[in-house]
Design an enzyme around this catalytic site. Sequence first.
Site, PDB file in Angstrom:
ATOM      1  N   GLN A 125       2.720   2.905   5.632  1.00 14.59           N
ATOM      2  CA  GLN A 125       2.779   2.860   7.100  1.00 14.59           C
ATOM      3  C   GLN A 125       2.442   1.456   7.578  1.00 14.59           C
ATOM      4  O   GLN A 125       1.301   1.108   7.855  1.00 14.59           O
ATOM      5  CB  GLN A 125       1.815   3.905   7.693  1.00 14.59           C
ATOM      6  CG  GLN A 125       1.861   4.023   9.210  1.00 14.59           C
ATOM      7  CD  GLN A 125       3.118   4.710   9.741  1.00 14.59           C
ATOM      8  OE1 GLN A 125       4.112   4.830   9.031  1.00 14.59           O
ATOM      9  NE2 GLN A 125       3.079   5.164  10.969  1.00 14.59           N
ATOM     10  N   HIS A 127       3.242   6.956   4.921  1.00 15.36           N
ATOM     11  CA  HIS A 127       4.646   6.756   4.554  1.00 15.36           C
ATOM     12  C   HIS A 127       5.346   6.340   5.840  1.00 15.36           C
ATOM     13  O   HIS A 127       5.280   7.066   6.829  1.00 15.36           O
ATOM     14  CB  HIS A 127       5.247   8.049   3.986  1.00 15.36           C
ATOM     15  CG  HIS A 127       6.618   7.875   3.404  1.00 15.36           C
ATOM     16  ND1 HIS A 127       7.294   8.911   2.791  1.00 15.36           N
ATOM     17  CD2 HIS A 127       7.438   6.797   3.320  1.00 15.36           C
ATOM     18  CE1 HIS A 127       8.465   8.480   2.367  1.00 15.36           C
ATOM     19  NE2 HIS A 127       8.579   7.194   2.688  1.00 15.36           N
ATOM     20  N   LEU A 128       5.990   5.177   5.837  1.00 17.53           N
ATOM     21  CA  LEU A 128       6.475   4.569   7.069  1.00 17.53           C
ATOM     22  C   LEU A 128       7.291   5.542   7.916  1.00 17.53           C
ATOM     23  O   LEU A 128       8.292   6.104   7.457  1.00 17.53           O
ATOM     24  CB  LEU A 128       7.324   3.337   6.741  1.00 17.53           C
ATOM     25  CG  LEU A 128       7.901   2.587   7.952  1.00 17.53           C
ATOM     26  CD1 LEU A 128       6.804   2.117   8.890  1.00 17.53           C
ATOM     27  CD2 LEU A 128       8.758   1.414   7.485  1.00 17.53           C
ATOM     28  N   HIS A 129       6.884   5.717   9.161  1.00 14.42           N
ATOM     29  CA  HIS A 129       7.598   6.601  10.078  1.00 14.42           C
ATOM     30  C   HIS A 129       7.251   6.262  11.522  1.00 14.42           C
ATOM     31  O   HIS A 129       6.170   5.753  11.823  1.00 14.42           O
ATOM     32  CB  HIS A 129       7.267   8.072   9.809  1.00 14.42           C
ATOM     33  CG  HIS A 129       5.839   8.439  10.077  1.00 14.42           C
ATOM     34  ND1 HIS A 129       4.791   8.052   9.258  1.00 14.42           N
ATOM     35  CD2 HIS A 129       5.270   9.158  11.089  1.00 14.42           C
ATOM     36  CE1 HIS A 129       3.648   8.522   9.740  1.00 14.42           C
ATOM     37  NE2 HIS A 129       3.910   9.182  10.855  1.00 14.42           N
ATOM     38  N   PHE A 130       8.188   6.533  12.392  1.00  9.56           N
ATOM     39  CA  PHE A 130       7.999   6.499  13.834  1.00  9.56           C
ATOM     40  C   PHE A 130       8.145   7.927  14.344  1.00  9.56           C
ATOM     41  O   PHE A 130       8.687   8.795  13.662  1.00  9.56           O
ATOM     42  CB  PHE A 130       9.047   5.613  14.511  1.00  9.56           C
ATOM     43  CG  PHE A 130       9.001   4.164  14.106  1.00  9.56           C
ATOM     44  CD1 PHE A 130       8.377   3.221  14.906  1.00  9.56           C
ATOM     45  CD2 PHE A 130       9.601   3.735  12.930  1.00  9.56           C
ATOM     46  CE1 PHE A 130       8.344   1.883  14.544  1.00  9.56           C
ATOM     47  CE2 PHE A 130       9.578   2.396  12.551  1.00  9.56           C
ATOM     48  CZ  PHE A 130       8.951   1.470  13.356  1.00  9.56           C
TER      49      PHE A 130
END
Length: 447
Positions: free
Chosen positions: A203, A240-243
Amino acid sequence: MLRIKRVPTIVSNYQKEEGDGSVRVVGGCGRNCLKECCVQGAKLPLYAYKRVDKIGNQKALDVDEARESPVAFLDSLLLGEWEDRMERGLFRYDVTACETKVIPGDYGFVAQLNEGRHLKKRPTEFQVDKVLQPFDGSKFNFTKVGQEEVLFQFEASEDGEAYFIPGAPIAVENTPSFVAINVSPIEYGHVLLIPRIFECLPQRIDYESFLLALHMTVEAGSPYFRLGYNSLGAFATINHLHFQAYYLASPFPIEKAPTKKIGTTSNGVKIFELLKYPVRGLVFEGGNSLQDLAKEVSDCCTFLQDTNIPYNVLIADSGRRIFLLPQCYAEKQALGEVSPELLDTQVNPAVWEISGHIVLKRREDYDEASEGNAWRLLAEVSLSEARFEEVKAMIFEAIACPVVEDGSDTLREEAELKSRSGLSEMDAINSAASSMVTGNHGCLVLQ
């Protein structure tokens, strides 16, 4: 090392099942997930968006017209697929049944009673003093979600025109980005944008991922659609990369706050400071291109990440305005500096709460909601004036932009901001959701 017991928001049904022995066995790993065991040969819808250089070009005119005329294809696709998942029972509760009201006052904070959102959650150790932490594949991440939770793949078009393919192979080697449901939604159409999902990025914002997020808000073409980001330490619960994004048919209070211009970058991005709002922050607009806007904001985010300052981001007004909000609530919470009264509300002030849409988990807090109570909560989130001035100066130095508080564009009138936000509060809250999904769809569908 600061740690605090955190009850995480469940964003996937498989996240809930991981430790409770209730995993369904149906072949492969039993989850129909996005890992190698299940993804080979799988197909998912694909939406390819048209690349946009400036929000002020013809595409932006279409966005403006969408406020009173038919909405864009992506807008309708996203909502249609989201409602399909609701009909299939994939959400943990019916968010459309949650009570919502606009709190009387100058800003019109929006309160929602969502008692189901904090029930049956799995407690975990959550580290709050590190904004950057390495990805850990042994913990829940978005490759473990079920394919039925994914709405579509989202990528740039190679031929300059938007198109939609109902069933496209999942090309793992091309590192696709996905749009998936949040099974614990805050509002109508609540989704997750997961950039380059198979790269398993932690993230942290980078230029490429932020530009993708900007393109999504522009392509959605709806004044009701906002996209947000929470860093670790600012109430992101999954590394974990998220928008996140959803629809709210009402102006966010932060969008109505006055601002003053404090600088302009070499590529034309204007930077403003929030005024008369409980959380101190910066607002970015303009630029010679969408890429310039993405670069300046992502550079600021990179600086905050590298200096271990938690922050939240809100993208509003179809990508025209970006709010950058450093915060310190989790740190205060870990140090025991937050009052028991505020802790008892169980409100985690992430990007939506900071922006003025406050999800309350107890009936008593909802019934007693007031602008004063909202202000007191958010004031605890904000950096102190001295600390904010220090961080602001470091940000401007990092992006090589001089701070020029020349008084121009100072204290924008609230009426202007209200007009840019679309509807009046109560009229917007009472608007039918169906008004956002009907209309003509300007997109080529490829079989």
